[in-house]
Every structure is written in C-alpha cells, then in structure tokens.
Design a protein around this motif. Structure first.
Motif, PDB file in Angstrom:
ATOM      1  N   UNK A  77      39.689  81.333 -11.618  1.00  0.00           N
ATOM      2  CA  UNK A  77      39.453  81.334 -13.110  1.00  0.00           C
ATOM      3  C   UNK A  77      40.244  80.301 -13.454  1.00  0.00           C
ATOM      4  N   UNK A  78      39.762  79.447 -14.481  1.00  0.00           N
ATOM      5  CA  UNK A  78      40.849  78.259 -14.963  1.00  0.00           C
ATOM      6  C   UNK A  78      40.359  78.051 -16.322  1.00  0.00           C
ATOM      7  N   UNK A  79      41.274  77.007 -17.047  1.00  0.00           N
ATOM      8  CA  UNK A  79      41.003  76.648 -18.237  1.00  0.00           C
ATOM      9  C   UNK A  79      40.134  75.457 -18.294  1.00  0.00           C
ATOM     10  N   UNK A  80      39.264  75.569 -18.969  1.00  0.00           N
ATOM     11  CA  UNK A  80      38.267  74.332 -18.929  1.00  0.00           C
ATOM     12  C   UNK A  80      38.056  73.664 -20.235  1.00  0.00           C
ATOM     13  N   UNK A  81      38.646  74.152 -21.395  1.00  0.00           N
ATOM     14  CA  UNK A  81      38.685  73.312 -22.861  1.00  0.00           C
ATOM     15  C   UNK A  81      40.063  74.204 -23.195  1.00  0.00           C
ATOM     16  N   UNK A  82      41.010  73.032 -23.794  1.00  0.00           N
ATOM     17  CA  UNK A  82      42.386  73.663 -24.146  1.00  0.00           C
ATOM     18  C   UNK A  82      42.657  72.816 -25.573  1.00  0.00           C
ATOM     19  N   UNK A  83      43.270  73.869 -26.561  1.00  0.00           N
ATOM     20  CA  UNK A  83      43.928  73.289 -27.824  1.00  0.00           C
ATOM     21  C   UNK A  83      42.824  73.260 -28.866  1.00  0.00           C
ATOM     22  N   UNK A  84      41.606  73.895 -28.741  1.00  0.00           N
ATOM     23  CA  UNK A  84      40.718  74.138 -30.098  1.00  0.00           C
ATOM     24  C   UNK A  84      41.155  75.627 -30.468  1.00  0.00           C
ATOM     25  N   UNK A  85      40.510  75.924 -31.577  1.00  0.00           N
ATOM     26  CA  UNK A  85      40.874  77.175 -32.267  1.00  0.00           C
ATOM     27  C   UNK A  85      39.386  77.795 -32.728  1.00  0.00           C
ATOM     28  N   UNK A  86      39.389  79.192 -32.706  1.00  0.00           N
ATOM     29  CA  UNK A  86      38.541  80.203 -33.121  1.00  0.00           C
ATOM     30  C   UNK A  86      37.194  79.536 -32.511  1.00  0.00           C
ATOM     31  N   UNK A  87      37.029  79.437 -31.122  1.00  0.00           N
ATOM     32  CA  UNK A  87      35.791  78.990 -30.458  1.00  0.00           C
ATOM     33  C   UNK A  87      34.986  80.380 -30.243  1.00  0.00           C
ATOM     34  N   UNK A  88      34.252  80.552 -31.153  1.00  0.00           N
ATOM     35  CA  UNK A  88      33.566  81.664 -31.479  1.00  0.00           C
ATOM     36  C   UNK A  88      32.257  81.777 -30.487  1.00  0.00           C
ATOM     37  N   UNK A  89      31.158  81.137 -30.637  1.00  0.00           N
ATOM     38  CA  UNK A  89      29.988  81.121 -29.827  1.00  0.00           C
ATOM     39  C   UNK A  89      29.645  79.718 -29.576  1.00  0.00           C
ATOM     40  N   UNK A  90      28.292  79.426 -29.288  1.00  0.00           N
ATOM     41  CA  UNK A  90      28.025  78.236 -28.558  1.00  0.00           C
ATOM     42  C   UNK A  90      26.624  78.250 -27.974  1.00  0.00           C
ATOM     43  N   UNK A  91      26.553  77.652 -26.763  1.00  0.00           N
ATOM     44  CA  UNK A  91      25.203  77.791 -26.136  1.00  0.00           C
ATOM     45  C   UNK A  91      25.058  76.797 -25.195  1.00  0.00           C
TER      46      UNK A  91
END
Length: 481
Positions: free
Chosen positions: A170-184
C-alpha cells in the motif's frame, strides 16, 4: 504482508407517476440491472411495486452476520452478508503504509484494475476535510500538489494465492490535494480523482487553489506528479464516467443546485485540451429535474458550452461554472454524486432529488456515435426512505448489474441491487451505520471491493472511526450480481 482467507466462488414540468406505493419489509435502496435498460422498461410499467426478491429471482436470500478482524490493528468489523459470502478487512486509516506514510482519513471513491502477476490494484480516494491550519499533509513534501494538503489517493496491490487474499503493498499515489471524494476509472487504465471543494488561497488558507480533477495511473509504483486538469472545470466535483467508445468524460457536481457536465477532449485520452459542456433539455431552457418528474419518460438532450471552465471567482462562488451553463439553458439537478459508465450509457445519482428528497437515479444515453444529443431518463425515484435513502456511489458488475452505496442517516446503510425487472434485493448491511463508498468489482467478477468511510477530519494517527476497505467474495452465480 497481510493474509486473509479467500473462498473462490424550470420549463413545464412532467407530472410524476408513483412507481413505489409501499415499502416492502427488508427492502431498501439499490439499483442494479441484469440488462442495463431493464429498469427503464420497468419504470414505464404502470403502478409497479418494488419487491424484495430472494434466491432464484436475482437476490441472494437472507443475510447473516459475519465478523472479521483486521490483521494489522485488530479492528473488528461486522457485516451482514448472504449465506456463502465472506469478507476481508484491510487498509485502515491510521495504519502505516509501505512508503512510511500514515493512511489518510476518509476512504471514499475507488476503482479496481488488473495488477501485475495476477494481482488486483485498487486506487482509493481520501476525502480529508481537516482545515488548512490543522491538517496533517499527505505524502512527501516534494510529491504534494499543495504543501499542506492532506488528501489524495492511496494504491493497494492485492493478490490471490493459495486460497488467501494477500495485501502485498500500500502506498501514496497522489499527495497534497484535499477533499478527494469520488472520481472514476478511464478505459486507458487511470483513475480520475475529484476534489469536492473550490477552497483556495484567498480565503481558506491553502497554498494552491482547489476544485480540480487529477489523473492517477493505476500502474504507477510511486506518487504521480499532481497535475490539475482545469479544462475539466473548477467546481465542487463528485464523480466521473468515461465513454469507452469516444473518451468523452462525464462529470457530476455535488451541490443542492448542480449541473451535469461532459468534457469532449480534442484528442482521446488527453484531458488537457477540449470543450467543457453542460447538459440541457432540448426546447426546455433551464429545466429543473429536482422534483415533479415522470419515471421512464425520455427527455431529448443537447449540450451547451462553458466558456470559462476555470473561473477566477470559483473560490467565493462555487457555482461559477454552473451559472455559465444555466444562463445558456442548462438543466438543474439536486446533489449529483456517483456516476458510472455501463451498457453504452451513464448512470448518475441525485442523492436527495425527488419529490420527497430521498434520491433519484438517472440514465443518460448518448446517441449512437456518442457525440451529440441523446436522452435523459429518470429510472428510479424514492418515495419512501425505507425503500431508498440517499443513494451515493454507483458501480456496474461484470454481469451487468448496477450496485448502489447508501449514504443515509437511517440505520444500517446498505449495498443493494435490483434485478432487470426492477425488484430490489439487499446484498450487504453495515450495522455500524458508517457510509458506504467506492464499491467496485474486480475485472474477473470474483471480488467486490468497497470502502466504509470513517472519520473525514482530525488526526490520521488516531481517527475517531477509521476508514476501512473490504473485499467481499462468494457464490455470485446465485443471484444477479
């Protein structure tokens, strides 16, 4: 390495017609389609009553309690599942990942991909909502979009070997953003992670402006370079769905007053250049879908251009993009949340739309070719919260059944399906009353992965309720999923 047992197995409004006249004992939300147009046909049926179906009719029968423990933390989770199904618990917020960082709060949207050597890869959002002055930043400083941002995505690699599920890494794949709710997910193997806020530098104290979509390659073994995609708009994003034929990206907006958008790329797969547009009902400028709708009616659709997808005033006016589209006749929805591509259509969720405010499920079906026009149909509306209450994330199984996550204040939120004939069946219940998020099936149909969100603010080292990921498996062939 964590091991758990695996068993393979506006203008003039349409008057609505009541689809549900009563709640059926044991029934609650969900939507799934044996054939993805089945529920549209069911919605046309006069005075149709939703029923809870059992074995042999699409459902999986009575649910029973199953308790499993996270091998890392000892956290115990109970789920109610059909006979023959089991689950594993892993990837909890607050645990240390293989890159040395703490797993962020707020497990939310997620998708599953083929991993190396027969494994599965999960790219998972973190809806971290701690304010800029108190947040614990995610990832390494050099990898962050915003130096103080605590959200982003984590990637989990999970394998099935010798009858066990192994969480390999398990690892960080996107850092420093905020309120990452959904997507696709995209057809080219990436995850589009959406920020559900337009907070920025002028008022909220962040180092960078937010409200963007970011692309994360599921094949990346380290954090991706965090590049915002302003061409996809700066607004209160929720989810995206990508037309596999054309590469057109459909986007939802999570506001009480919201629009439904599409991004038409200049070149398939390149999301940096193209046209952002908002859905409008033909010959009905400013159409309001929130109430007074007729289930099953097909509304002809056109698309109006958004001239400025990245408006300077988005932080102070989160509806700045919506206002542009509405001024040109764009339609209004209530809190658009999950959306997913399947059966040559987009299925999108209005969490509190409808005459009683308990939720709507819409289908947008592009015309053949996928670029112009199409139809919008209300395929389900809840008239009783005991039947459906606040649908949220949505996905489609490999067998073509639609599955919806509930996010409700009613007790025992559920994952529930519906047959092609429109009958509902509960599949999984969380008796801890946490919010279901990110349901996604593995490409081979063997495993359903999903998240229980947990706390979205505070210290990730000591979450009040840890977000957690579950893998569910069993005799899928017994029912519609």
């Amino acid at each position: 390495m964590n091991n758990v047992t695996y068993q393979d197995s506006a203008p003039e409004q349409h008057s609505r017609r009541t689809l549900l006249k009563r709640a059926v004992a044991g029934g609650t939300l969900a939507l799934g389609f044996g054939a993805l147009d089945g529920l549209v046909r069911a919605a046309h049926a006069t005075d149709r009553v939703s029923t809870t179906v059992g074995l042999g009719d699409g459902g999986y029968g009575e649910l029973r309690p199953v308790i499993r423990t996270d091998p890392v933390t000892g956290y115990r989770q109970e789920l109610l599942l059909p006979h023959g199904f089991d689950f594993a618990l892993f990837g909890l917020a607050g645990t240390t990942m293989d890159d040395g960082h703490v797993t962020p709060l707020g497990h939310d949207g997620m998708a599953a991909y083929r991993g190396p050597h027969g494994s599965y890869r999960l790219v998972r959002n973190h809806e971290e909502r701690t304010g800029s002055g108190q947040v614990s930043p995610s990832g390494d400083a050099a990898d962050r979009y915003d130096g103080s941002g605590g959200g982003g995505t984590s990637t989990l690699q999970v394998s099935v070997r010798s009858g066990q599920v192994e969480v390999e890494r398990v690892w960080t794949s996107l850092a420093g953003t905020i309120v990452n709710c959904a997507g696709g997910p995209t057809p080219w193997g990436s995850w589009l992670s959406c920020e559900e806020t337009t907070a920025g530098t002028r008022h909220a104290g962040w180092e960078r402006d937010h409200g963007y979509v970011f692309e994360v390659d599921s094949r990346a073994d380290r954090p991706v370079e965090p590049k915002p995609l302003p061409a996809l708009g700066r607004f209160v994003h929720e989810a995206v769905a990508v037309d596999h034929r054309t590469g057109i990206v459909y986007l939802t907006e999570d506001r009480g007053t919201a629009g439904f958008y599409r991004f038409v790329p200049a070149r398939r797969g390149d999301l940096t250049l193209g046209k952002l547009q908002m859905l409008a009902v033909a010959d009905a400028a400013g159409y309001d879908t929130r109430t007074g709708q007729s289930q099953g009616a097909e509304l002809p659709i056109e698309w109006v251009d958004i001239d400025d997808p990245d408006p300077r005033d988005a932080e102070t006016d989160p509806l700045a993009v919506y206002r542009q589209g509405h001024a040109r006749g764009g339609a209004t929805f209530a809190r658009l949340e999950g959306c997913w591509w399947g059966g040559q259509a987009v299925y999108l969720v209005s969490t509190n739309g409808g005459d009683v405010g308990e939720g709507q499920i819409w289908e947008y079906r592009p015309h053949p070719g996928g670029r112009d026009g199409g139809t919008l149909s209300l395929v389900y509306e809840s008239f009783d919260r005991a039947v459906m209450s606040f649908p949220d994330n949505i996905t489609v199984s490999p067998r073509g059944t639609l599955l919806v996550c509930e996010d409700t204040s009613r007790s025992d939120p559920q994952l529930i399906g519906v047959t092609g004939e429109g009958s509902t069946f509960p599949f999984c219940v969380d008796p801890t009353d946490d919010e279901w998020c990110g349901a996604t099936f593995s490409h081979d149909g063997r495993v359903l992965f999903a998240n229980l969100q947990g706390s979205t603010s505070g210290s990730p080292l000591a979450p009040e309720t840890p977000g957690r990921t579950v893998a569910i498996w069993g005799p899928w062939q017994r029912g519609a999923l």
